[in-house]
Every structure is written in structure tokens, then in C-alpha cells.
Design an enzyme around this catalytic site. Structure first.
Site, PDB file in Angstrom:
ATOM      1  N   ASN A   9       6.389 -60.561  -1.677  1.00  0.00           N
ATOM      2  CA  ASN A   9       6.942 -60.427  -3.032  1.00  0.00           C
ATOM      3  C   ASN A   9       5.998 -61.133  -3.996  1.00  0.00           C
ATOM      4  OD1 ASN A   9       8.432 -60.473  -5.358  1.00  0.00           O
ATOM      5  ND2 ASN A   9      10.019 -61.864  -4.584  1.00  0.00           N
ATOM      6  N   TRP A  10       5.200 -60.340  -4.696  1.00  0.00           N
ATOM      7  CA  TRP A  10       4.184 -60.933  -5.573  1.00  0.00           C
ATOM      8  C   TRP A  10       4.783 -61.504  -6.857  1.00  0.00           C
ATOM      9  CZ3 TRP A  10      -0.664 -57.182  -5.714  1.00  0.00           C
ATOM     10  CH2 TRP A  10      -1.113 -56.971  -4.401  1.00  0.00           C
ATOM     11  N   LYS A  11       6.049 -61.179  -7.128  1.00  0.00           N
ATOM     12  CA  LYS A  11       6.717 -61.616  -8.366  1.00  0.00           C
ATOM     13  C   LYS A  11       5.888 -61.201  -9.590  1.00  0.00           C
ATOM     14  CE  LYS A  11       8.931 -65.123  -5.648  1.00  0.00           C
ATOM     15  NZ  LYS A  11       9.599 -66.392  -5.583  1.00  0.00           N
ATOM     16  N   HIS A  98      17.290 -60.144  -5.837  1.00  0.00           N
ATOM     17  CA  HIS A  98      16.526 -61.369  -5.593  1.00  0.00           C
ATOM     18  C   HIS A  98      17.144 -62.512  -6.409  1.00  0.00           C
ATOM     19  CE1 HIS A  98      13.325 -64.331  -5.752  1.00  0.00           C
ATOM     20  NE2 HIS A  98      12.899 -63.790  -4.623  1.00  0.00           N
ATOM     21  N   GLY A 176      10.316 -71.085  -3.445  1.00  0.00           N
ATOM     22  CA  GLY A 176       9.315 -71.659  -4.340  1.00  0.00           C
ATOM     23  C   GLY A 176       9.318 -73.178  -4.390  1.00  0.00           C
ATOM     24  N   GLY A 237       6.941 -65.186  -0.778  1.00  0.00           N
ATOM     25  CA  GLY A 237       6.576 -65.198  -2.192  1.00  0.00           C
ATOM     26  C   GLY A 237       5.176 -65.754  -2.370  1.00  0.00           C
ATOM     27  N   GLY A 238       5.084 -67.033  -2.723  1.00  0.00           N
ATOM     28  CA  GLY A 238       3.813 -67.673  -3.051  1.00  0.00           C
ATOM     29  C   GLY A 238       2.697 -67.384  -2.056  1.00  0.00           C
TER      30      GLY A 238
END
Ligand code: PGA
Length: 255
Positions: A9-11, A98, A176, A237-238
Site C-alpha cells: 500500500n503505497w498510500k 483502510h 505506521g 505500507g512504509g
């Protein structure tokens, strides 16, 4: 046998250049993994079409998805993107609910149910995110919260729709923050989620459905989390913004 899925998930990250570089890095490290694990990237809307072309031209077996969708196929919804539009550019998956969308855009309940149905109508695989906050965990409400989030979304679908959904257990306090859930905590939550689905929809569907863990997964902690029974992959994510780190997680899941 549930095949492992590692989703990035690159956001709100990824210019065209950054997207190209990241995908090149993933494609370069992919070969030994392809048969053992499914990889999925979820870039922002603006680079999806470009990412889709790049992946098609490189012949890489990396799936492509979006981070959200609107519940209608088209119409007067300024700023929104539909499932049909996502399918049109080659996306196969979409995140729904999300925790950042729940927090910043007040998404919940009926809206998420509509988005789930819309994704399925469009032929996309929805990845439904659920998870408790720190305060809820500390009050001993984790299982109640998971039950509520399932009841107002997944469990409102019929069994033939529900079995097409992927779940992601993402404790909000782990997203995160660098504080991932202990593998035993993840296993316990996954077991609870699967039991709830089995109770509501039958053991066969519960056994078929993939449940990913998400929240501060990285190359160092992935193997401990993914070794747990019932943890069928990761929503990252990150760490998905580094090809090297994301591939490390994928390798940990292939072992
Ligand atoms: P994180 O994010 O890996 O940066 O904690 C996970 C997610 O939000 O899906």
C-alpha cells in the site's frame, strides 16, 4: 491451500518517476518468487495507468490494485474513481476501509458495505481492512470491534460474494508506528476473525478466505509474523516503498 499474498500500500506516495523506479526494482528481484507468492502493488490513482502499462510490458506477474473506489460505476461524483474505471486500466484489487480512510474520511458501516459490493460488481478483489485502536485493545474490546466491523460489512454479503473478499487485520496502533503486533497477537486476532466467519457463513468459506496482517511489517519482522498459522500474507505500507525491503518480505513469505 491459501496462496500467500504480499500487498504494498503505497498510500499518497509515488510520482511517475518514483513509480517507474520502484517497479523496475521489484521486477528485477522477482524471478525466484513468482511461483510461490502473489505480489500486489497499490499505487495512488494518478500513476495506476502508467504502472499498469509498465507491468504489462515487462511481463512481470505483479498484480495491480487501487487504494479506494466509489460505490457507483459512473456519474456526478466529483473527484471520485469507480471500480469500472479501475478495471479499465488493468487493476484487479482494491483496498476498502483502510484505517486512514476510516479516520480521515469517516468511512464505516453502510458505505463500506456499498464499496465492497461495488468492487465485486466490477470484478475486483476487495481487500477489506479491519482492526482495533489502542484504546479499544486496552479496554479489552479487540474482539468486539472486529466482530462489529465484520458484521456491518463482510457478513452482510452472501456466501458466494464473501468468499471472493480478502481480509486484512490491521491493528490501528501498529500502522505506521514501527510497533508491529507480536506474532502471537496477530495469530490470535486472525483465529478470532476466521472463527467469526465460520460461525456466520460456514467453515468452508472461512477456510478459503485469505487474512493478511498489516501494521509496521518490514523485512526483519515478516518471517515471524508470516510463520503463524492463519496469517496468509501481509499488507505493507512504509516498507513497500523500498523494492529491496518489499522483496525481503515476499521472500520471508515464500519460505
Ligand atoms: P505500515 O502501513 O506498514 O506503514 O504500518 C500498513 C498499512 O497502512 O496498510
Amino acid at each position: 491451500m491459501r496462496r500467500r499474498l504480499i500487498a504494498g500500500n503505497w498510500k499518497m506516495n509515488g510520482t511517475l518517476d518514483e513509480t517507474r523506479r520502484l517497479l523496475e526494482g521489484l521486477v528485477a528481484g522477482l524471478e525466484p518468487l513468482v511461483d510461490r507468492v502473489d505480489l500486489l502493488v497499490l499505487p495512488p490513482f494518478t500513476v495506476l495507468a502508467d504502472a499498469s502499462r509498465f507491468l504489462r510490458d515487462s511481463g512481470a506477474s505483479i498484480h495491480l490494485g487501487a487504494q479506494d473506489l466509489h460505490f457507483e460505476a459512473k456519474g456526478p461524483f466529483t473527484g471520485e474513481i469507480s471500480g469500472a474505471m479501475l478495471r479499465d486500466i488493468g487493476a484487479t484489487h482494491v483496498l476498502i476501509g483502510h484505517s486512514e480512510r476510516r479516520t480521515w474520511f469517516a468511512e464505516k458501516g453502510e458505505l463500506l458495505e456499498k464499496k465492497l459490493r461495488a468492487a465485486l460488481r466490477a470484478g475486483l478483489v476487495p481487500i477489506l481492512c479491519i482492526g482495533e485502536s489502542l484504546a479499544e485493545r486496552e479496554r479489552g474490546r479487540t474482539e468486539d470491534v472486529l466482530d462489529e466491523q465484520l458484521s456491518e460489512t463482510l457478513l452482510r454479503l452472501g456466501p458466494d460474494e464473501a468468499r471472493k473478499v480478502v481480509l486484512a487485520y490491521e491493528p490501528v496502533w501498529a500502522i505506521g508506528t514501527g510497533k508491529h503486533a507480536a506474532p502471537a497477537q496477530a495469530e490470535e486476532a486472525h483465529r478470532h476473525i476466521r472463527a467469526k466467519i465460520a460461525f456466520a457463513m460456514g467453515g468452508e468459506i472461512a477456510a478459503e478466505m485469505k487474512i493478511l496482517y498489516g501494521g509496521s511489517v518490514n523485512g526483519a519482522n515478516a518471517s515471524g509474523l508470516l510463520a503463524r498459522p492463519g496469517v496468509d500474507g501481509a499488507l505493507v505500507g512504509g516498507a513497500s516503498l523500498s523494492a529491496e525491503e518489499f522483496l525481503k518480505i515476499a521472500r520471508a513469505s515464500a519460505n
